[in-house]
Scaffold this motif. Structure first.
Motif, PDB file in Angstrom:
ATOM      1  N   ASN A  92      46.756  81.352  25.244  1.00 55.88           N
ATOM      2  CA  ASN A  92      46.112  80.039  25.109  1.00 55.88           C
ATOM      3  C   ASN A  92      46.174  79.234  26.398  1.00 55.88           C
ATOM      4  OD1 ASN A  92      45.856  80.689  22.350  1.00 55.88           O
ATOM      5  ND2 ASN A  92      47.834  79.751  21.887  1.00 55.88           N
ATOM      6  N   CYS A  93      45.096  78.520  26.684  1.00 56.63           N
ATOM      7  CA  CYS A  93      45.055  77.613  27.826  1.00 56.63           C
ATOM      8  C   CYS A  93      45.640  76.268  27.412  1.00 56.63           C
ATOM      9  CB  CYS A  93      43.617  77.444  28.317  1.00 56.63           C
ATOM     10  SG  CYS A  93      43.447  76.189  29.611  1.00 56.63           S
ATOM     11  N   ASP A  94      46.663  75.806  28.120  1.00 63.20           N
ATOM     12  CA  ASP A  94      47.306  74.539  27.788  1.00 63.20           C
ATOM     13  C   ASP A  94      46.419  73.336  28.137  1.00 63.20           C
ATOM     14  OD1 ASP A  94      49.578  75.857  26.890  1.00 63.20           O
ATOM     15  OD2 ASP A  94      50.541  75.823  28.863  1.00 63.20           O
ATOM     16  N   GLU A  95      45.417  73.579  28.981  1.00 58.71           N
ATOM     17  CA  GLU A  95      44.535  72.489  29.406  1.00 58.71           C
ATOM     18  C   GLU A  95      43.465  72.170  28.363  1.00 58.71           C
ATOM     19  OE1 GLU A  95      44.480  70.581  32.151  1.00 58.71           O
ATOM     20  OE2 GLU A  95      46.324  71.426  32.976  1.00 58.71           O
ATOM     21  N   LYS A 151      41.461  76.787  24.963  1.00 57.21           N
ATOM     22  CA  LYS A 151      40.686  78.028  24.855  1.00 57.21           C
ATOM     23  C   LYS A 151      41.638  79.214  24.776  1.00 57.21           C
ATOM     24  CE  LYS A 151      37.022  80.600  27.256  1.00 57.21           C
ATOM     25  NZ  LYS A 151      36.175  80.873  26.110  1.00 57.21           N
ATOM     26  N   GLN A 152      41.280  80.197  23.954  1.00 53.68           N
ATOM     27  CA  GLN A 152      42.133  81.358  23.749  1.00 53.68           C
ATOM     28  C   GLN A 152      41.491  82.619  24.324  1.00 53.68           C
ATOM     29  OE1 GLN A 152      42.446  80.934  19.422  1.00 53.68           O
ATOM     30  NE2 GLN A 152      44.613  80.428  19.685  1.00 53.68           N
ATOM     31  N   ILE A 178      44.384  83.827  33.134  1.00 56.58           N
ATOM     32  CA  ILE A 178      44.681  83.525  34.541  1.00 56.58           C
ATOM     33  C   ILE A 178      43.403  83.179  35.303  1.00 56.58           C
ATOM     34  CG2 ILE A 178      45.494  84.535  36.710  1.00 56.58           C
ATOM     35  CD1 ILE A 178      47.510  86.150  35.065  1.00 56.58           C
ATOM     36  N   LYS A 179      42.345  83.948  35.074  1.00 51.46           N
ATOM     37  CA  LYS A 179      41.069  83.674  35.735  1.00 51.46           C
ATOM     38  C   LYS A 179      40.501  82.331  35.287  1.00 51.46           C
ATOM     39  CE  LYS A 179      39.656  88.478  36.455  1.00 51.46           C
ATOM     40  NZ  LYS A 179      38.665  89.530  36.101  1.00 51.46           N
ATOM     41  N   HIS A 180      40.642  82.054  33.997  1.00 45.00           N
ATOM     42  CA  HIS A 180      40.137  80.807  33.442  1.00 45.00           C
ATOM     43  C   HIS A 180      40.839  79.589  34.040  1.00 45.00           C
ATOM     44  CE1 HIS A 180      39.008  77.786  30.429  1.00 45.00           C
ATOM     45  NE2 HIS A 180      40.297  77.537  30.277  1.00 45.00           N
ATOM     46  N   LEU A 181      42.133  79.681  34.293  1.00 40.68           N
ATOM     47  CA  LEU A 181      42.918  78.557  34.813  1.00 40.68           C
ATOM     48  C   LEU A 181      42.447  78.094  36.183  1.00 40.68           C
ATOM     49  CD1 LEU A 181      46.527  79.578  33.690  1.00 40.68           C
ATOM     50  CD2 LEU A 181      45.119  77.734  32.767  1.00 40.68           C
ATOM     51  N   VAL A 182      41.788  78.991  36.920  1.00 39.38           N
ATOM     52  CA  VAL A 182      41.263  78.612  38.232  1.00 39.38           C
ATOM     53  C   VAL A 182      40.241  77.493  38.091  1.00 39.38           C
ATOM     54  CG1 VAL A 182      40.024  79.439  40.266  1.00 39.38           C
ATOM     55  CG2 VAL A 182      41.672  80.919  39.144  1.00 39.38           C
ATOM     56  N   ILE A 183      39.489  77.510  36.993  1.00 38.72           N
ATOM     57  CA  ILE A 183      38.477  76.475  36.746  1.00 38.72           C
ATOM     58  C   ILE A 183      39.128  75.107  36.654  1.00 38.72           C
ATOM     59  CG2 ILE A 183      36.754  75.641  35.098  1.00 38.72           C
ATOM     60  CD1 ILE A 183      36.213  78.534  34.330  1.00 38.72           C
ATOM     61  N   HIS A 184      40.274  75.014  35.978  1.00 36.41           N
ATOM     62  CA  HIS A 184      40.960  73.737  35.808  1.00 36.41           C
ATOM     63  C   HIS A 184      41.664  73.263  37.075  1.00 36.41           C
ATOM     64  CE1 HIS A 184      40.120  73.637  31.559  1.00 36.41           C
ATOM     65  NE2 HIS A 184      40.721  74.794  31.354  1.00 36.41           N
ATOM     66  N   SER A 185      41.909  74.166  38.007  1.00 38.09           N
ATOM     67  CA  SER A 185      42.621  73.787  39.234  1.00 38.09           C
ATOM     68  C   SER A 185      41.786  72.862  40.116  1.00 38.09           C
ATOM     69  CB  SER A 185      42.995  75.044  40.034  1.00 38.09           C
ATOM     70  OG  SER A 185      41.833  75.647  40.604  1.00 38.09           O
ATOM     71  N   MET A 203      31.487  80.369  26.654  1.00 38.34           N
ATOM     72  CA  MET A 203      32.723  79.673  26.319  1.00 38.34           C
ATOM     73  C   MET A 203      33.577  80.474  25.343  1.00 38.34           C
ATOM     74  SD  MET A 203      32.418  77.331  28.350  1.00 38.34           S
ATOM     75  CE  MET A 203      33.820  76.261  28.031  1.00 38.34           C
ATOM     76  N   ASP A 204      32.979  81.519  24.749  1.00 32.47           N
ATOM     77  CA  ASP A 204      33.767  82.448  23.935  1.00 32.47           C
ATOM     78  C   ASP A 204      33.546  83.837  24.512  1.00 32.47           C
ATOM     79  OD1 ASP A 204      35.457  83.360  22.009  1.00 32.47           O
ATOM     80  OD2 ASP A 204      33.941  83.504  20.453  1.00 32.47           O
TER      81      ASP A 204
END
Length: 289
Positions: free
Chosen positions: A158-161, A164-165, A173-180, A238-239
């Motif tokens: 799960n993304c803490d931001e 999204k699962q 890990i790849k998804h978290l780059v978007i939030h950075s 998004m999914d």
């Protein structure tokens, strides 16, 4: 003679028996003889658990530790546990940052030769592993196994931001780059920036003029620059990787967040589209590769 009474062995003596196949040196002839079995291709020791074959009994003995569930070797860097010391030793190369094995096709580098060899299957074009659910083909069984998580519906990461699962840790890990907020990849055509290189690569399809999205009703070809297609690809992305189905009530493009906008481009090469009810709504289907 050492203080413990053992004769010292010179470096010349240690290298007296050298393997002509791989160059490895041994201090004793019987050690070289045992080692040579590896190159012979003969594997007489079989694991009763999984059927894997080994050329030496010692190899089988070490392998059995995997099935025992015991993992006594821990990485001090990330805490990952291993059943064998050799597994930990090889894992530590990841943290060292040293990648001496380079792919001549795409310049990607690897910490171990076996990783490079496995990667080369991607460039060979050979895909012998097929998903029974959707028919997608893969070059490696390990990639197929990861893909099957998509169909299982299990998403343990799960993304803490944004909540999204993901079925795999690498997806998170790849998804978290978007939030950075960091976007180091810029499009030379329009100046748009992306957090990941793969998203830039897929975005460039917009400028290529290629129209891969065809209406099943009227035959009209569309490119990724068409707003309706972009919006629907966004919803599907998004999914990422899951079933899409019928999506209607298209939203306006100016309602997209930066993260959603990037996700739209990331999904560009994953979907095809069609139209129903006189081209009133878009129907997306995952492409079968």
């Amino acid at each position: 003679m050492t203080e413990h009474g053992y004769n010292e062995v010179s470096s010349a003596e240690v290298e007296q028996f050298r393997c002509l196949e791989c160059g490895k040196a041994f201090p004793f002839k019987n050690s070289l003889t045992r080692h040579a079995v590896i190159h012979s291709g003969v594997k007489n020791f079989k694991c009763d658990e999984c059927g894997k074959l080994f050329s030496q009994k010692a190899g089988l003995t070490q392998h059995l530790l995997i099935h025992s569930g015991a993992k006594n070797f821990k990485c001090d860097e990330c805490g990952k546990l291993f059943s064998q010391k050799v597994g930990l030793t090889q894992h530590l190369l990841i943290h060292s940052g040293v990648k001496n094995f380079k792919c001549d096709e795409c310049d990607k580098r690897f910490t171990r030769k076996c990783y490079l060899t496995r990667h080369l299957l991607i460039h060979s074009g050979v895909k012998n592993f097929k998903c029974d659910e959707c028919g997608k083909l893969f070059a490696m069984k390990s990639t197929l196994n990861k893909h099957l998580l998509i169909h299982s519906g299990v998403k343990n990461f799960n993304c803490d931001e944004c909540g999204k699962q993901f079925p795999e840790k690498c997806g998170l890990i790849k998804h978290l780059v978007i939030h950075s907020g960091v976007k180091n990849f810029k499009c030379d055509e329009c100046g748009k920036q992306f957090a990941m290189k793969c998203n830039l690569t897929q975005h460039l399809l917009i400028h290529s003029g290629v129209k891969n999205f065809k209406c099943d009703e009227c035959g009209t070809a569309k490119g990724l620059s068409d707003s309706a297609i972009g919006i629907e690809l966004l919803k599907a992305s998004m999914d990422y990787g899951s079933d899409v189905g019928v999506l209607s009530s298209l939203a306006e493009s100016d309602t997209l967040s930066s993260a959603e906008s990037e996700a739209t481009d990331a999904a560009a090469s994953q979907f095809s589209w069609g139209m129903t009810a006189g081209c009133q709504c878009a129907v997306l289907e995952i492409k079968q590769h």
